[in-house]
Design a protein around this motif. Sequence first.
Motif, mmCIF file in Angstrom:
data_model
loop_
_atom_site.group_PDB
_atom_site.id
_atom_site.type_symbol
_atom_site.label_atom_id
_atom_site.label_comp_id
_atom_site.label_asym_id
_atom_site.label_seq_id
_atom_site.Cartn_x
_atom_site.Cartn_y
_atom_site.Cartn_z
ATOM 1 N N SER A 1 0.872 -1.178 0.000
ATOM 2 C CA SER A 1 0.000 0.000 0.000
ATOM 3 C C SER A 1 0.900 1.217 0.000
ATOM 4 O O SER A 1 1.991 1.173 0.541
ATOM 5 C CB SER A 1 -0.842 0.055 1.272
ATOM 6 N N LEU A 2 0.409 2.275 -0.599
ATOM 7 C CA LEU A 2 1.187 3.506 -0.569
ATOM 8 C C LEU A 2 0.794 4.297 0.666
ATOM 9 O O LEU A 2 -0.378 4.613 0.865
ATOM 10 C CB LEU A 2 0.925 4.334 -1.818
ATOM 11 N N LEU A 3 1.771 4.576 1.493
ATOM 12 C CA LEU A 3 1.513 5.330 2.714
ATOM 13 C C LEU A 3 2.077 6.734 2.524
ATOM 14 O O LEU A 3 3.283 6.923 2.446
ATOM 15 C CB LEU A 3 2.192 4.611 3.888
ATOM 16 N N ALA A 4 1.179 7.713 2.407
ATOM 17 C CA ALA A 4 1.631 9.083 2.139
ATOM 18 C C ALA A 4 1.232 9.997 3.286
ATOM 19 O O ALA A 4 0.134 9.897 3.827
ATOM 20 C CB ALA A 4 1.041 9.585 0.832
ATOM 21 N N MET B 1 6.099 8.559 1.560
ATOM 22 C CA MET B 1 6.183 9.780 0.763
ATOM 23 C C MET B 1 5.545 10.911 1.554
ATOM 24 O O MET B 1 4.493 10.733 2.156
ATOM 25 C CB MET B 1 5.373 9.544 -0.518
ATOM 26 N N PHE B 2 6.209 12.071 1.546
ATOM 27 C CA PHE B 2 5.670 13.176 2.332
ATOM 28 C C PHE B 2 5.307 14.330 1.403
ATOM 29 O O PHE B 2 6.139 14.823 0.648
ATOM 30 C CB PHE B 2 6.695 13.613 3.382
ATOM 31 N N LEU C 1 11.719 18.166 4.242
ATOM 32 C CA LEU C 1 11.268 16.779 4.336
ATOM 33 C C LEU C 1 10.317 16.388 3.207
ATOM 34 O O LEU C 1 10.012 15.220 3.020
ATOM 35 C CB LEU C 1 10.566 16.543 5.682
ATOM 36 N N ALA C 2 9.854 17.391 2.459
ATOM 37 C CA ALA C 2 8.830 17.108 1.446
ATOM 38 C C ALA C 2 9.422 16.386 0.235
ATOM 39 O O ALA C 2 10.490 16.729 -0.242
ATOM 40 C CB ALA C 2 8.177 18.412 1.011
ATOM 41 N N ASP C 3 8.707 15.374 -0.233
ATOM 42 C CA ASP C 3 9.090 14.720 -1.484
ATOM 43 C C ASP C 3 8.385 15.405 -2.652
ATOM 44 O O ASP C 3 8.897 15.442 -3.761
ATOM 45 C CB ASP C 3 8.711 13.240 -1.440
ATOM 46 N N VAL C 4 7.196 15.902 -2.358
ATOM 47 C CA VAL C 4 6.442 16.655 -3.351
ATOM 48 C C VAL C 4 5.838 17.870 -2.660
ATOM 49 O O VAL C 4 5.262 17.749 -1.584
ATOM 50 C CB VAL C 4 5.291 15.806 -3.959
ATOM 51 N N TRP D 1 -0.782 13.147 -9.318
ATOM 52 C CA TRP D 1 -0.792 11.722 -9.007
ATOM 53 C C TRP D 1 0.300 10.988 -9.805
ATOM 54 O O TRP D 1 0.969 10.094 -9.291
ATOM 55 C CB TRP D 1 -2.177 11.117 -9.258
ATOM 56 N N LYS D 2 0.495 11.430 -11.040
ATOM 57 C CA LYS D 2 1.572 10.837 -11.852
ATOM 58 C C LYS D 2 2.927 11.064 -11.198
ATOM 59 O O LYS D 2 3.772 10.173 -11.158
ATOM 60 C CB LYS D 2 1.573 11.450 -13.265
ATOM 61 N N ASP D 3 3.132 12.277 -10.682
ATOM 62 C CA ASP D 3 4.387 12.581 -9.977
ATOM 63 C C ASP D 3 4.546 11.664 -8.760
ATOM 64 O O ASP D 3 5.633 11.157 -8.479
ATOM 65 C CB ASP D 3 4.409 14.040 -9.488
ATOM 66 N N MET D 4 3.442 11.510 -8.028
ATOM 67 C CA MET D 4 3.506 10.680 -6.823
ATOM 68 C C MET D 4 3.848 9.236 -7.192
ATOM 69 O O MET D 4 4.643 8.576 -6.516
ATOM 70 C CB MET D 4 2.191 10.766 -6.032
ATOM 71 N N MET D 5 3.257 8.761 -8.279
ATOM 72 C CA MET D 5 3.532 7.395 -8.736
ATOM 73 C C MET D 5 4.967 7.259 -9.218
ATOM 74 O O MET D 5 5.623 6.240 -8.999
ATOM 75 C CB MET D 5 2.566 6.996 -9.861
#
Length: 294
Positions: A21-24, A137-138, A160-163, A217-221
């Motif tokens: 699962s993706l935990l964001a 992912m944060f 700390l942010a990834d996006v 969402w594409k960036d997150m993926m």
Amino acid sequence: IKYISVSESAFIPNRNRNVWSLLAGLSGPPGAGKSTFIEALGKYLTAEGHKVAVLAVDPSSSTTGGSLMGDKTRMPELSRDRNAYIRPSPSGGHLGGVTRSTNEAIVLCEAAGFDIILVETIGVGQSEYNVAHMVDMFVLLIPPAGGDELQGIKKGIVELADVVVVNKADGALLPDARRIQSEYTSALKFVRRRSKIWRTKVTRVSSLKKEGIVELWKDMMQFRDVTMEEGELEVKRRKQYQIWMWSHIEHHLLYVFKHHPKVNPSIKEMEQKVSEGIITPGLAADYMISKFLE
Ligand code: GDP
């Protein structure tokens, strides 16, 4: 599913590595549009066939005796969605309790087939830092206002942010959103990178108009795929388990310490003396620890 409190003695298995699962984590200052954003992203994801869980972490709710914002009214559409589960912040009595029950809720949501789990921190402070280290992912959501650059958002959080998502990129706010986006993009060039392979992305969305959500969402993926391929995600998850464990231990021990019959009566006095500068913090701590160990 309903929130189930797992008893203290129950063994909670590690998050199932095969499930992935993706935990964001999601943070942002009040008014940035977090609930509007979660509603937009969540609805998009459930329409794509995902099951989405939203777990709010709001340490202030423990002092007010419950979640301040009725989450049903914050996200009316998503809360009616059969493929979404929204859990308001538990009133765990202290941040430790909230962290612990959130961890347990994550494990349960994952087992129940929620493939996307969003942990939303409400209210600024320590919880953001904690959550950032406990997720795959944060994501940091910011409004396009503020003039002088990072307007109250702690630099540490940005690091700390990834996006980074600049919200409200619509109507009259669009030029500001563009400006903030480029300010953040340049500021991030000078920030120490957390990942060897990922450079923090700064994107623009309008949660209200539901624009930019697909691209985000594409960036997150992409983040997930890249970090998974390179093995960074696996390493991060292993660390996460350890951080969760230490967080539980820390908070549990602190609880035991504060409620210890020999320590408890001296807490107020020590706090008072320390704040008045009568004794040093170190001495006060030594004194209470010695009481604890007596
Ligand atoms: P939160 O406190 O971070 O959860 O913020 P909310 O989701 O409650 O939003 C705060 C305000 O910003 C509300 O009045 C929203 O309607 C507004 N808002 C949220 N997203 C957008 C957006 O994409 N564009 C515009 N123009 N307003 C938005």
